[in-house]
Design a protein around this motif. Structure first.
Motif, PDB file in Angstrom:
ATOM      1  N   ASP A   1       0.831  -1.205   0.000  1.00 37.33           N
ATOM      2  CA  ASP A   1       0.000   0.000   0.000  1.00 37.33           C
ATOM      3  C   ASP A   1       0.864   1.253   0.000  1.00 37.33           C
ATOM      4  N   MET A   2       0.304   2.310  -0.573  1.00 39.15           N
ATOM      5  CA  MET A   2       1.027   3.567  -0.621  1.00 39.15           C
ATOM      6  C   MET A   2       1.307   4.069   0.794  1.00 39.15           C
ATOM      7  N   ASN A   3       2.549   4.483   1.001  1.00 37.06           N
ATOM      8  CA  ASN A   3       2.960   4.906   2.336  1.00 37.06           C
ATOM      9  C   ASN A   3       3.355   6.389   2.260  1.00 37.06           C
ATOM     10  N   LEU A   4       2.403   7.260   2.591  1.00 32.32           N
ATOM     11  CA  LEU A   4       2.649   8.697   2.417  1.00 32.32           C
ATOM     12  C   LEU A   4       3.634   9.250   3.438  1.00 32.32           C
ATOM     13  N   ASN A   5       3.721   8.587   4.588  1.00 37.75           N
ATOM     14  CA  ASN A   5       4.711   8.996   5.581  1.00 37.75           C
ATOM     15  C   ASN A   5       6.114   8.841   4.981  1.00 37.75           C
ATOM     16  N   LEU A   6       6.338   7.706   4.357  1.00 34.47           N
ATOM     17  CA  LEU A   6       7.643   7.458   3.740  1.00 34.47           C
ATOM     18  C   LEU A   6       7.880   8.395   2.549  1.00 34.47           C
ATOM     19  N   LEU A   7       6.835   8.648   1.778  1.00 34.68           N
ATOM     20  CA  LEU A   7       6.966   9.572   0.650  1.00 34.68           C
ATOM     21  C   LEU A   7       7.415  10.951   1.141  1.00 34.68           C
ATOM     22  N   ASP A   8       6.768  11.441   2.202  1.00 34.14           N
ATOM     23  CA  ASP A   8       7.145  12.757   2.730  1.00 34.14           C
ATOM     24  C   ASP A   8       8.559  12.740   3.310  1.00 34.14           C
ATOM     25  N   LYS A   9       8.938  11.614   3.880  1.00 30.29           N
ATOM     26  CA  LYS A   9      10.294  11.494   4.411  1.00 30.29           C
ATOM     27  C   LYS A   9      11.321  11.572   3.273  1.00 30.29           C
ATOM     28  N   PHE A  10      11.077  10.863   2.200  1.00 29.85           N
ATOM     29  CA  PHE A  10      11.957  10.962   1.035  1.00 29.85           C
ATOM     30  C   PHE A  10      12.029  12.400   0.540  1.00 29.85           C
ATOM     31  N   LEU A  11      10.875  13.048   0.484  1.00 30.94           N
ATOM     32  CA  LEU A  11      10.845  14.414  -0.053  1.00 30.94           C
ATOM     33  C   LEU A  11      11.665  15.375   0.802  1.00 30.94           C
ATOM     34  N   VAL A  12      11.639  15.179   2.111  1.00 30.64           N
ATOM     35  CA  VAL A  12      12.455  16.014   2.997  1.00 30.64           C
ATOM     36  C   VAL A  12      13.931  15.872   2.625  1.00 30.64           C
ATOM     37  N   HIS A  13      14.373  14.646   2.458  1.00 27.31           N
ATOM     38  CA  HIS A  13      15.783  14.410   2.128  1.00 27.31           C
ATOM     39  C   HIS A  13      16.148  14.957   0.754  1.00 27.31           C
ATOM     40  N   ILE A  14      15.217  14.873  -0.169  1.00 30.92           N
ATOM     41  CA  ILE A  14      15.467  15.370  -1.522  1.00 30.92           C
ATOM     42  C   ILE A  14      15.544  16.890  -1.549  1.00 30.92           C
ATOM     43  N   GLU A  15      14.661  17.529  -0.805  1.00 34.46           N
ATOM     44  CA  GLU A  15      14.701  18.997  -0.727  1.00 34.46           C
ATOM     45  C   GLU A  15      16.020  19.420  -0.111  1.00 34.46           C
ATOM     46  N   GLN A  16      16.449  18.696   0.907  1.00 30.90           N
ATOM     47  CA  GLN A  16      17.686  19.060   1.583  1.00 30.90           C
ATOM     48  C   GLN A  16      18.889  18.847   0.671  1.00 30.90           C
ATOM     49  N   ALA A  17      18.847  17.791  -0.131  1.00 36.37           N
ATOM     50  CA  ALA A  17      19.964  17.504  -1.039  1.00 36.37           C
ATOM     51  C   ALA A  17      19.905  18.389  -2.283  1.00 36.37           C
ATOM     52  N   GLY A  18      18.806  19.089  -2.480  1.00 36.71           N
ATOM     53  CA  GLY A  18      18.682  19.976  -3.632  1.00 36.71           C
ATOM     54  C   GLY A  18      18.475  19.245  -4.951  1.00 36.71           C
ATOM     55  N   LEU A  19      17.856  18.074  -4.885  1.00 38.65           N
ATOM     56  CA  LEU A  19      17.591  17.321  -6.112  1.00 38.65           C
ATOM     57  C   LEU A  19      16.192  17.616  -6.619  1.00 38.65           C
ATOM     58  N   ASP A  20      15.987  17.392  -7.904  1.00 39.56           N
ATOM     59  CA  ASP A  20      14.621  17.415  -8.430  1.00 39.56           C
ATOM     60  C   ASP A  20      13.960  16.103  -8.045  1.00 39.56           C
ATOM     61  N   ALA A  21      12.650  16.147  -7.854  1.00 41.02           N
ATOM     62  CA  ALA A  21      11.931  14.920  -7.516  1.00 41.02           C
ATOM     63  C   ALA A  21      10.878  14.625  -8.571  1.00 41.02           C
ATOM     64  N   LEU A  22      10.700  13.354  -8.816  1.00 42.19           N
ATOM     65  CA  LEU A  22       9.615  12.916  -9.675  1.00 42.19           C
ATOM     66  C   LEU A  22       8.915  11.778  -8.932  1.00 42.19           C
ATOM     67  N   ILE A  23       7.623  11.935  -8.699  1.00 43.71           N
ATOM     68  CA  ILE A  23       6.878  10.893  -7.987  1.00 43.71           C
ATOM     69  C   ILE A  23       6.219   9.977  -9.017  1.00 43.71           C
ATOM     70  N   VAL A  24       6.486   8.685  -8.858  1.00 46.37           N
ATOM     71  CA  VAL A  24       5.928   7.721  -9.805  1.00 46.37           C
ATOM     72  C   VAL A  24       5.027   6.752  -9.036  1.00 46.37           C
ATOM     73  N   LEU A  25       3.764   6.720  -9.391  1.00 47.32           N
ATOM     74  CA  LEU A  25       2.830   5.793  -8.747  1.00 47.32           C
ATOM     75  C   LEU A  25       2.729   4.549  -9.624  1.00 47.32           C
ATOM     76  N   THR A  26       3.321   3.471  -9.127  1.00 46.74           N
ATOM     77  CA  THR A  26       3.434   2.247  -9.923  1.00 46.74           C
ATOM     78  C   THR A  26       2.236   1.307  -9.717  1.00 46.74           C
ATOM     79  N   LYS A  27       2.215   0.257 -10.499  1.00 47.04           N
ATOM     80  CA  LYS A  27       1.177  -0.791 -10.430  1.00 47.04           C
ATOM     81  C   LYS A  27      -0.223  -0.213 -10.606  1.00 47.04           C
ATOM     82  N   GLN A  28      -0.329   0.743 -11.511  1.00 44.80           N
ATOM     83  CA  GLN A  28      -1.603   1.387 -11.790  1.00 44.80           C
ATOM     84  C   GLN A  28      -2.671   0.364 -12.194  1.00 44.80           C
ATOM     85  N   ASP A  29      -2.218  -0.750 -12.749  1.00 48.71           N
ATOM     86  CA  ASP A  29      -3.175  -1.794 -13.149  1.00 48.71           C
ATOM     87  C   ASP A  29      -3.916  -2.394 -11.958  1.00 48.71           C
TER      88      ASP A  29
END
Ligand SMILES: Nc1nc2c(ncn2[C@@H]2O[C@H](COP(=O)(O)OP(=O)(O)O)[C@@H](O)[C@H]2O)c(=O)[nH]1
Ligand SMILES: [Mg+2]
Ligand SMILES: [Zn+2]
Length: 305
Positions: free
Chosen positions: A96-124
């Motif tokens: 299942d989608m884990n938004l807590n983990l998604l936000d945690k990743f985003l914090v680290h990405i913002e801090q590292a100054g990277l661009d982020a692309l969110i991909v929602l997989t298994k759309q089927d």
């Protein structure tokens, strides 16, 4: 001197993929197995996967890394240089989608100054009717509102793979996400001839087995490289300051500027515009809740160290 990109590091060897004139990797040719010049060790420098290097060929068909070009970025976990895009993969189901983990990743990405692309997989596997409401659409709308690009994919149907490929062109990207979200399957779908190991999710543990080991850059045919990061890399907040955390929540910025007190932590202060924005529905509840959770987690960690 020929130039290349280190695509793999293993047992003291660096595997360098030659770059043709114009800086495009020659995907057809194989990587040159290189040692690093002794001087790097003396200076305490170690070449990283992702480094752009000059190398010389030695008589046995191997080579020596002679110079490391200046790095644009340097990630510690995973240890990869010159990454400029973080692709965050989350499956709509299983796991299942884990938004807590998604936000945690985003914090680290913002801090590292990277661009982020969110991909929602298994759309089927998405089934809005059975779920009562289209939670996937809600999640997409929420993150797009904040300013992140979100795309939907399925390795089963091929949905979204062309768009994803376009986004990866000419960049070094890391694929991050829990085990089992479909990172390896997606890479196999993107790169003809690639056959990374994929695994069934362990139902008993509710999470995937760790099948991906060392860091390796996979060349795409459009000048891009992707690192399929080893399993789920542990993220902690030790490198981030408590004051810095709120700046890693992009959408807080415009409100935080107007908080009554300097150094407002946006948790209890009177005249806090961030709290007001959350109450007015301008900041998503889940984002604010995760901010509070991470703040507590950080304080707890810092106490213990
Ligand atoms: N239904 C469905 N299953 C998928 C999809 N992508 C991957 N899977 C399955 O999910 C499991 C984990 O995939 P894998 O690529 O190993 O995930 P990784 O751990 O993130 O590399 C495997 O059983 C795959 O067959 C998809 O798009 N749709
Ligand atoms: Mg994998
Ligand atoms: Zn505030």
């Amino acid at each position: 001197m020929p130039e290349g990109i280190i695509v793999k590091a293993l047992s003291g060897y660096y595997y360098v993929m030659p770059l043709e004139d114009g800086g495009v990797p020659s995907v057809e040719g194989s990587a040159v197995q290189c040692r690093a010049r002794g001087v790097f060790k003396k200076k305490g420098i170690s070449p990283l996967v992702g480094d752009r290097v000059d190398y010389v060929l030695t008589e046995n068909g191997e080579g020596t890394v002679d110079r490391i070009h200046a790095r644009e970025t340097e990630l510690i976990r995973p240890p990869v240089a010159n990454v400029n895009l973080a692709v965050l993969l989350f499956s709509v189901k299983e796991p299942d989608m884990n938004l807590n983990l998604l936000d945690k990743f985003l914090v680290h990405i913002e801090q590292a100054g990277l661009d982020a692309l969110i991909v929602l997989t298994k759309q089927d596997l998405a089934d809005p009717e059975a779920d009562g409401r289209d939670t996937v659409a809600d999640v997409k709308a929420m993150y797009r509102q904040i300013g992140y690009e979100v795309i939907s994919t399925s390795s089963r149907t091929g949905e979204g793979s062309e768009l994803l490929k376009e986004r990866l062109a000419g960049r070094i990207s890391v694929f991050s996400g829990q085990s089992g979200v479909g990172k390896s399957s997606m890479l196999n779908a993107l790169v003809p001839g690639l056959s990374l190991e994929t695994s069934e999710i362990s139902m008993r543990l509710g999470r995937g087995r760790h099948t991906t080991r060392h860091v390796e850059l996979i060349p795409l045919h459009n000048g891009g490289f992707v690192a399929d990061t080893p399993g789920f890399s542990q993220l902690d907040f030790l490198e981030i300051g408590v004051e810095e955390l709120s700046t890693c929540f992009r959408e807080f910025a415009q409100y935080a500027d107007e908080c009554k007190f300097r150094g407002c932590t946006h948790t209890h202060e009177p005249g806090c515009r961030v709290i007001a924005a959350k109450e007015d529905g301008l900041i998503a509840e889940s984002r604010y809740r995760h901010y509070e959770q991470f703040l507590n987690e950080m304080k707890e960690k810092k106490r213990r160290y």
